[in-house]
Design an enzyme around this catalytic site. Structure first.
Site, PDB file in Angstrom:
ATOM      1  N   SER A  75       0.847  -1.189   0.000  1.00  0.00           N
ATOM      2  CA  SER A  75       0.000   0.000   0.000  1.00  0.00           C
ATOM      3  C   SER A  75       0.890   1.248   0.000  1.00  0.00           C
ATOM      4  O   SER A  75       1.672   1.428  -0.929  1.00  0.00           O
ATOM      5  CB  SER A  75      -0.965  -0.046   1.189  1.00  0.00           C
ATOM      6  OG  SER A  75      -2.023   0.861   1.015  1.00  0.00           O
ATOM      7  N   HIS A  94      -7.373  -5.868  -1.101  1.00  0.00           N
ATOM      8  CA  HIS A  94      -6.242  -5.141  -0.540  1.00  0.00           C
ATOM      9  C   HIS A  94      -5.715  -5.797   0.738  1.00  0.00           C
ATOM     10  O   HIS A  94      -4.579  -5.556   1.135  1.00  0.00           O
ATOM     11  CB  HIS A  94      -6.687  -3.698  -0.253  1.00  0.00           C
ATOM     12  CG  HIS A  94      -5.563  -2.723  -0.077  1.00  0.00           C
ATOM     13  ND1 HIS A  94      -4.690  -2.400  -1.089  1.00  0.00           N
ATOM     14  CD2 HIS A  94      -5.171  -1.983   0.997  1.00  0.00           C
ATOM     15  CE1 HIS A  94      -3.823  -1.502  -0.662  1.00  0.00           C
ATOM     16  NE2 HIS A  94      -4.072  -1.240   0.606  1.00  0.00           N
TER      17      HIS A  94
END
Length: 671
Positions: A530, A643
């Site tokens: 990320s 994610h």
């Protein structure tokens, strides 16, 4: 001597050990304070997550498994009289509420709603439960999950029609027309009543001590896609009348009523620094209408900001009032620790349970000043402890991973601080390989956390332990932008991505190379996910010091991220400081893709197909550019994962991910 020999026989933890780890969470005291129900999650032989309820009896310390089977049982909550436990289970298909008698017998299904149920909460009088479900425009509470199964079987392909900014979510996928609805469920009859008409999202709710009012949090602004506040509403259960008690300026969560029902507490902030704003503890005087931030002068983040790969799905304990009604217990993140504090109504803050650990679950005894806490440490995956709220003393109650922990040698991170290039003090940790020999030189891998408004710290981290067990030193730091060091520090990264945050990390590398002589400076690796993936991309585009890199769920291009991420349209402006039409040059300046021709470091790119937070096109752009430039790179795409792959993704894919990371570093760092 015997102890030393025994220690040498221990092995390092492996990627495959993920399938042996037991995760404990969500402890809940019984009303009489004699027992604790908690959740234990495992990965079964079919490599699927399972979770079950376990009962701990405090008198003798015995633990007994209460639920079985192949489903996921979670979120147990005692009835006020202690005779029943309500819990969530997907054993029937959708997640529904089940009731388990505490004196023995089978669990019975209470709800069978078409779209499932979330977050059951007992009314203090024990007559009903309030929970959340979701309904589409044409759906009703009478529809059952069996109908949902039939609809799936005959469902045809149809186009998705989009007319909103917020049309997708990394957690939930593409938005349909369903909205959150608060429901009341009669425990005796099973009758279900809708309490609200429907909201995009109800973030938290709590029932008043007299069982007459539900406080809840929602965004009911005229343009919810353009506003990021979350207001608090009071709902009179009998009349259905709803009153808003906040002014549309705050972002609140974790509601909790005082024992006398006169005060409502919440965690939140007023977006002063947008996503980088510290959380505070707030109270609302319901009679006088006054609101006050009890921790306004405390430069610390309320809540759990810890980054890890073990306990990300553990329910937060939120705010817990002391039994006298004089204040609340809460978690706070400080310098890599998540500890327990108490704030009195006059704003006095007192440490309750503090130390170098990650406290991620909590329940407080109904009559005594003790609590049961779920605690993780760098060399302890996670267990339950009894803790004194007077002096913080702890006693370990469970040892759920004893068999595994007895055969592995884990690395104990060494904490230190170092100066960055501009004099700011940064905290970091270094993990040595468990079997490091005198005079041996080993490669170093730098781990960079996501967020960026999160923190590394004193918690068990499987990925890092695997790398240490493979013979690497592992460096992890909290550069500016991280939580745990005050408001100025966490806000400092905004508008400066790739600036002093980059310098903070590189100064950490310089520090450990100077102070730890077992690190081979010619064999450096770097990885992160990320924001950590963004920074990995940025680093290899700005220096050739690293011989291998692995970028995970990363950002490579802020210009496209603006339009493809589920949060891109506001996060880009919040963090970088502009949008695509006002200053595209600035977005491009902060984009790692701009510097792709400088990348000489072999780069492995890991990305999930259903990542809507940092969509996979971010990886594709970087990969194609590198291949076009004939650089060493590989792209690994993980199907059916989002994610959160590294934390809660499909177990088989989590294992594959670790294999790729380890394999890449072995190939280029010559382990």
């Amino acid at each position: 001597m015997n102890l030393q020999n025994a220690k040498k026989k221990l092995r390092g933890i492996t990627s495959e050990d993920l399938f042996r780890i037991r995760f404990v969470s969500d402890p809940q005291f019984s009303p009489d304070g004699e027992k604790v129900i908690f959740v234990q999650k495992t990965i079964d032989d079919e490599q699927e997550y399972r979770s079950h309820l376990f009962l701990l009896t405090l008198a003798d310390g015995k633990v007994k498994q209460w639920t079985f089977g192949k489903g996921k049982d979670a979120f147990p909550r005692w009835s006020p009289d202690g005779k029943t436990i309500a819990f969530l289970s997907n054993r029937s298909d959708k997640t529904q509420i089940w009731l388990l008698p505490t004196d023995g017998g089978e669990a019975r299904q209470l709800t069978a709603l078409k779209n499932g149920v979330r977050h059951p909460c007992w009314s203090p009088d024990g007559r009903f439960l309030v929970a959340l479900t979701s309904l589409g425009k044409e759906e009703t509470l009478e529809e059952r999950e069996e109908q949902n199964k039939k609809e799936k079987e005959k469902r045809k392909l149809t186009p998705l029609i989009v007319d909103r900014l917020q049309y997708k979510s990394d957690a939930a996928g593409f938005r349909d027309d369903k909205q959150d609805v608060l429901i009341r469920i009669n425990v005796e009859t099973g009758e279900i009543q809708a309490l609200t008409d429907g909201d995009d999202e109800i973030g938290s709710f709590a029932i008043s001590p007299d069982s007459k009012t539900v406080a809840f949090i929602a965004n009911r602004s005229d343009e919810p896609d353009f506003t990021f506040t979350r207001d608090i509403f009071l709902l009179d259960i009998d009349s259905g009348k709803t009153t808003k008690i906040t002014d549309g300026k705050g972002f609140f969560t974790s509601l909790s009523w005082s024992p006398d029902g006169k005060t409502l507490a919440a965690i939140g902030h007023e977006l002063e620094y947008l996503a980088a704003t510290l959380n505070r503890v707030w109270i609302f005087d319901l009679a006088g209408g006054e609101k006050r931030a009890l921790t306004a002068d405390w430069d610390m983040h309320v809540g759990d900001a810890m980054v890890g790969d073990m306990h990300s799905d553990a329910p937060s304990p939120g705010l817990i009032w002391d039994k006298e009604g004089n204040g609340m217990y809460f978690l706070a993140s400080e310098r890599g620790r998540v500890n327990l504090y108490h704030v009195a109504l006059d704003g006095t803050i007192t440490p309750s349970v503090v130390g170098d650990f990650h406290l991620y679950g909590l329940t407080i005894h109904p009559h005594q000043h003790i609590a049961i806490a779920a605690i993780s440490k760098p060399t302890c995956i996670g267990d339950l402890y009894t803790v004194s709220l007077h002096d913080g003393k702890r006693n370990k109650l469970t040892n759920v991973n004893k068999e595994l922990e007895d055969e592995i040698d884990l690395s104990e991170p060494e904490a230190f601080t170092y100066p960055s290039r501009d004099g700011w003090t940064i905290q970091g940790w270094l993990m040595k390989p468990p079997h490091l020999e005198q005079g041996q030189k080993v490669p170093l891998i730098v781990e960079i956390h996501g967020g960026p408004h999160a923190m590394y710290g004193f918690t068990f981290f499987h990925e890092m332990q695997v790398l240490a067990g493979k013979g690497y030193a592992v460096l992890f730091t909290n550069p500016r932008g991280s939580h745990g060091y005050g408001q100025t520090f966490v806000n400092a990264v905004r508008g400066d991505y790739g600036g002093m945050d980059y310098e903070d990390i590189m100064s950490g590398v310089d520090y450990v190379l100077e102070h730890f002589d077992f690190i081979d400076e010619t064999r450096l690796g770097v990885t992160g996910g990320s924001y950590g993936g963004f920074m990995t991309n940025w680093i290899v585009g700005h220096t050739d010091r690293f011989k291998a890199a692995v970028t995970q769920r990363s950002i490579s291009n802020w210009l496209s991220f603006y339009g493809v991420s589920d949060i891109g349209y506001f996060f880009t402006e919040w963090e970088v400081g502009c949008n695509v039409w006002e200053d595209p040059e600035r977005l491009w300046h902060h984009s790692p893709l701009k510097y792709v021709k400088n990348i000489q470091t072999p780069l492995l790119i890991l990305h999930s197909e259903k990542d809507y937070r940092c969509p996979i096109e971010q990886a594709e752009q970087l990969f194609i550019a590198l291949k076009h430039l004939k650089r060493e790179t590989k792209l690994v795409r993980f199907p059916e994962a989002n994610h959160d792959l590294s934390r809660s993704g499909p177990p088989t894919l989590r294992l594959e991910r670790l294999h790729h990371i380890v394999g890449w570093f072995e190939q280029y760092l010559s382990i």
